[in-house]
Scaffold this motif. Structure first.
Motif, PDB file in Angstrom:
ATOM      1  N   ILE A 173       0.875  -1.173   0.000  1.00  0.00           N
ATOM      2  CA  ILE A 173       0.000   0.000   0.000  1.00  0.00           C
ATOM      3  C   ILE A 173       0.906   1.215   0.000  1.00  0.00           C
ATOM      4  N   GLU A 174       0.831   1.998  -1.065  1.00  0.00           N
ATOM      5  CA  GLU A 174       1.739   3.124  -1.284  1.00  0.00           C
ATOM      6  C   GLU A 174       1.010   4.458  -1.150  1.00  0.00           C
ATOM      7  N   GLY A 175       1.769   5.495  -0.762  1.00  0.00           N
ATOM      8  CA  GLY A 175       1.233   6.845  -0.803  1.00  0.00           C
ATOM      9  C   GLY A 175       1.250   7.536   0.541  1.00  0.00           C
ATOM     10  N   GLN A 176       0.589   8.696   0.569  1.00  0.00           N
ATOM     11  CA  GLN A 176       0.489   9.512   1.771  1.00  0.00           C
ATOM     12  C   GLN A 176      -0.981   9.711   2.106  1.00  0.00           C
ATOM     13  N   GLU A 177      -1.291   9.762   3.406  1.00  0.00           N
ATOM     14  CA  GLU A 177      -2.673  10.095   3.765  1.00  0.00           C
ATOM     15  C   GLU A 177      -3.028  11.477   3.207  1.00  0.00           C
ATOM     16  N   PRO A 178      -4.237  11.663   2.692  1.00  0.00           N
ATOM     17  CA  PRO A 178      -5.376  10.738   2.716  1.00  0.00           C
ATOM     18  C   PRO A 178      -5.479   9.855   1.471  1.00  0.00           C
ATOM     19  N   VAL A 179      -4.439   9.881   0.609  1.00  0.00           N
ATOM     20  CA  VAL A 179      -4.517   9.116  -0.646  1.00  0.00           C
ATOM     21  C   VAL A 179      -3.466   8.018  -0.641  1.00  0.00           C
ATOM     22  N   MET A 180      -3.904   6.795  -0.471  1.00  0.00           N
ATOM     23  CA  MET A 180      -3.022   5.635  -0.568  1.00  0.00           C
ATOM     24  C   MET A 180      -3.672   4.630  -1.499  1.00  0.00           C
ATOM     25  N   ARG A 181      -2.841   3.797  -2.091  1.00  0.00           N
ATOM     26  CA  ARG A 181      -3.359   2.838  -3.071  1.00  0.00           C
ATOM     27  C   ARG A 181      -2.596   1.524  -2.960  1.00  0.00           C
ATOM     28  N   ALA A 182      -3.343   0.427  -2.922  1.00  0.00           N
ATOM     29  CA  ALA A 182      -2.711  -0.889  -2.974  1.00  0.00           C
ATOM     30  C   ALA A 182      -2.227  -1.146  -4.390  1.00  0.00           C
ATOM     31  N   VAL A 183      -1.004  -1.660  -4.505  1.00  0.00           N
ATOM     32  CA  VAL A 183      -0.415  -1.904  -5.820  1.00  0.00           C
ATOM     33  C   VAL A 183       0.144  -3.322  -5.880  1.00  0.00           C
ATOM     34  N   LEU A 184       0.181  -3.843  -7.089  1.00  0.00           N
ATOM     35  CA  LEU A 184       0.796  -5.132  -7.393  1.00  0.00           C
ATOM     36  C   LEU A 184       1.921  -4.876  -8.377  1.00  0.00           C
ATOM     37  N   VAL A 185       3.146  -5.246  -7.992  1.00  0.00           N
ATOM     38  CA  VAL A 185       4.306  -5.082  -8.873  1.00  0.00           C
ATOM     39  C   VAL A 185       4.792  -6.478  -9.261  1.00  0.00           C
ATOM     40  N   THR A 186       4.873  -6.728 -10.559  1.00  0.00           N
ATOM     41  CA  THR A 186       5.312  -8.029 -11.073  1.00  0.00           C
ATOM     42  C   THR A 186       6.664  -7.875 -11.748  1.00  0.00           C
ATOM     43  N   ARG A 187       7.597  -8.751 -11.400  1.00  0.00           N
ATOM     44  CA  ARG A 187       8.917  -8.715 -12.041  1.00  0.00           C
ATOM     45  C   ARG A 187       8.855  -9.460 -13.363  1.00  0.00           C
ATOM     46  N   GLN A 188       9.091  -8.744 -14.443  1.00  0.00           N
ATOM     47  CA  GLN A 188       8.989  -9.330 -15.782  1.00  0.00           C
ATOM     48  C   GLN A 188      10.337  -9.697 -16.375  1.00  0.00           C
ATOM     49  N   GLY A 189      11.398  -9.166 -15.793  1.00  0.00           N
ATOM     50  CA  GLY A 189      12.739  -9.460 -16.280  1.00  0.00           C
ATOM     51  C   GLY A 189      13.755  -8.914 -15.304  1.00  0.00           C
ATOM     52  N   GLU A 190      15.027  -8.963 -15.649  1.00  0.00           N
ATOM     53  CA  GLU A 190      16.092  -8.537 -14.743  1.00  0.00           C
ATOM     54  C   GLU A 190      15.855  -7.126 -14.216  1.00  0.00           C
ATOM     55  N   ALA A 191      15.482  -6.214 -15.093  1.00  0.00           N
ATOM     56  CA  ALA A 191      15.243  -4.830 -14.678  1.00  0.00           C
ATOM     57  C   ALA A 191      13.885  -4.334 -15.136  1.00  0.00           C
ATOM     58  N   ALA A 192      12.967  -5.241 -15.409  1.00  0.00           N
ATOM     59  CA  ALA A 192      11.648  -4.870 -15.930  1.00  0.00           C
ATOM     60  C   ALA A 192      10.570  -5.228 -14.919  1.00  0.00           C
ATOM     61  N   PHE A 193       9.776  -4.227 -14.534  1.00  0.00           N
ATOM     62  CA  PHE A 193       8.703  -4.420 -13.566  1.00  0.00           C
ATOM     63  C   PHE A 193       7.433  -3.776 -14.096  1.00  0.00           C
ATOM     64  N   ALA A 194       6.311  -4.405 -13.833  1.00  0.00           N
ATOM     65  CA  ALA A 194       5.013  -3.855 -14.218  1.00  0.00           C
ATOM     66  C   ALA A 194       4.206  -3.600 -12.953  1.00  0.00           C
ATOM     67  N   LYS A 195       3.656  -2.382 -12.843  1.00  0.00           N
ATOM     68  CA  LYS A 195       2.861  -2.027 -11.660  1.00  0.00           C
ATOM     69  C   LYS A 195       1.392  -1.907 -12.036  1.00  0.00           C
ATOM     70  N   THR A 196       0.533  -2.541 -11.239  1.00  0.00           N
ATOM     71  CA  THR A 196      -0.915  -2.450 -11.407  1.00  0.00           C
ATOM     72  C   THR A 196      -1.505  -1.843 -10.143  1.00  0.00           C
ATOM     73  N   GLU A 197      -2.315  -0.801 -10.301  1.00  0.00           N
ATOM     74  CA  GLU A 197      -3.005  -0.207  -9.153  1.00  0.00           C
ATOM     75  C   GLU A 197      -4.269  -1.007  -8.887  1.00  0.00           C
ATOM     76  N   LEU A 198      -4.472  -1.409  -7.628  1.00  0.00           N
ATOM     77  CA  LEU A 198      -5.545  -2.329  -7.279  1.00  0.00           C
ATOM     78  C   LEU A 198      -6.765  -1.641  -6.677  1.00  0.00           C
ATOM     79  N   PHE A 199      -6.561  -0.925  -5.581  1.00  0.00           N
ATOM     80  CA  PHE A 199      -7.690  -0.275  -4.917  1.00  0.00           C
ATOM     81  C   PHE A 199      -7.175   0.804  -3.977  1.00  0.00           C
ATOM     82  N   ASP A 200      -8.038   1.769  -3.653  1.00  0.00           N
ATOM     83  CA  ASP A 200      -7.702   2.826  -2.711  1.00  0.00           C
ATOM     84  C   ASP A 200      -7.992   2.367  -1.291  1.00  0.00           C
ATOM     85  N   THR A 201      -7.115   2.695  -0.378  1.00  0.00           N
ATOM     86  CA  THR A 201      -7.317   2.387   1.033  1.00  0.00           C
ATOM     87  C   THR A 201      -6.357   3.244   1.831  1.00  0.00           C
ATOM     88  N   VAL A 202      -6.412   3.173   3.136  1.00  0.00           N
ATOM     89  CA  VAL A 202      -5.451   3.842   4.010  1.00  0.00           C
ATOM     90  C   VAL A 202      -5.015   2.828   5.056  1.00  0.00           C
TER      91      VAL A 202
END
Length: 217
Positions: A173-202
């Motif tokens: 869960i990333e961010g600062q109050e009052p705006v935080m967001r759960a994220v999913l980061v997938t490692r696709q390669g040695e230096a390649a990552f894909a981030k998906t934003e999932l839902f807002d929460t605190v």
């Protein structure tokens, strides 16, 4: 309180409406006794849609947040998981039922001790609680299939992403109050990552992670 009715209501009224629809996850939430991971003084809050107070000012995440993170992690039976922020050990217990092995890091000695006792009582022999600052992860035993941060951070450190296997997933869960967001980061390669934003929460901050400077020039 009718414990089983309260558990059923938690799943049907809080968790399922939050898009937690994986039958295996729902079945697990019905089987793992959340009330056994809640402090005795807070038993009445075990199934309530709120964060539950723990020792030393810490909290358990709300049930729907725990459930959604578990579902999005898509943990498989052959995988090794690193959790940062053990708390009472409940999320680690859920992970332990799905993974081959779970290592969970807790900075506060009293919480680590209680979580260890809770997990032992629940019979989770594949979950290991370690008293440690989790902000740097556990490079000595990396790489991991899944890394789960059971609390919030300003942003996920690159050092943690580097501890994922190719195809591995990190949830936070990333961010600062009052705006935080759960994220999913997938490692696709040695230096390649894909981030998906999932839902807002605190969520409560995890200790030891860097915060952005508040100064502006």
């Amino acid at each position: 309180m009718n414990i089983e009715q309260a558990r059923f209501n938690m799943i049907e009224q809080q968790i399922r409406p939050w898009d937690v629809l994986d039958p295996a996850v729902l079945a697990l939430l019905g089987a793992v006794r959340r009330e056994d991971f809640v402090p005795a003084a807070c038993k009445a809050l075990a199934f309530v849609d709120t964060e539950v107070p723990l020792a030393e000012g810490q909290v358990m995440l709300a049930p729907r947040v725990e459930a959604r993170l578990l579902q999005e992690a898509k943990v498989q039976r052959h995988e090794t998981v690193l959790e940062i922020g053990t708390g009472s050990g409940f999320q680690a217990a859920l992970l332990g039922h799905r993974a081959l092995r779970v290592i969970t890091l807790e900075k506060r000695p009293a919480l680590a001790r209680t979580a260890r006792e809770n997990l032992q009582r629940a019979g989770l022999a594949n979950v290991e609680v370690r008293e440690a600052d989790g902000s740097a992860g556990l490079a000595a035993e990396a790489p991991f299939d899944v890394i789960l941060l059971s609390g919030s951070v300003a942003e996920v450190p690159q050092a943690l992403l580097a501890q994922l296997k190719p195809g591995g997933r990190l949830l936070a869960i990333e961010g600062q109050e009052p705006v935080m967001r759960a994220v999913l980061v997938t490692r696709q390669g040695e230096a390649a990552f894909a981030k998906t934003e999932l839902f807002d929460t605190v969520a409560q901050r995890l200790e030891g992670f860097a915060e952005p400077s508040r100064f502006r020039f």
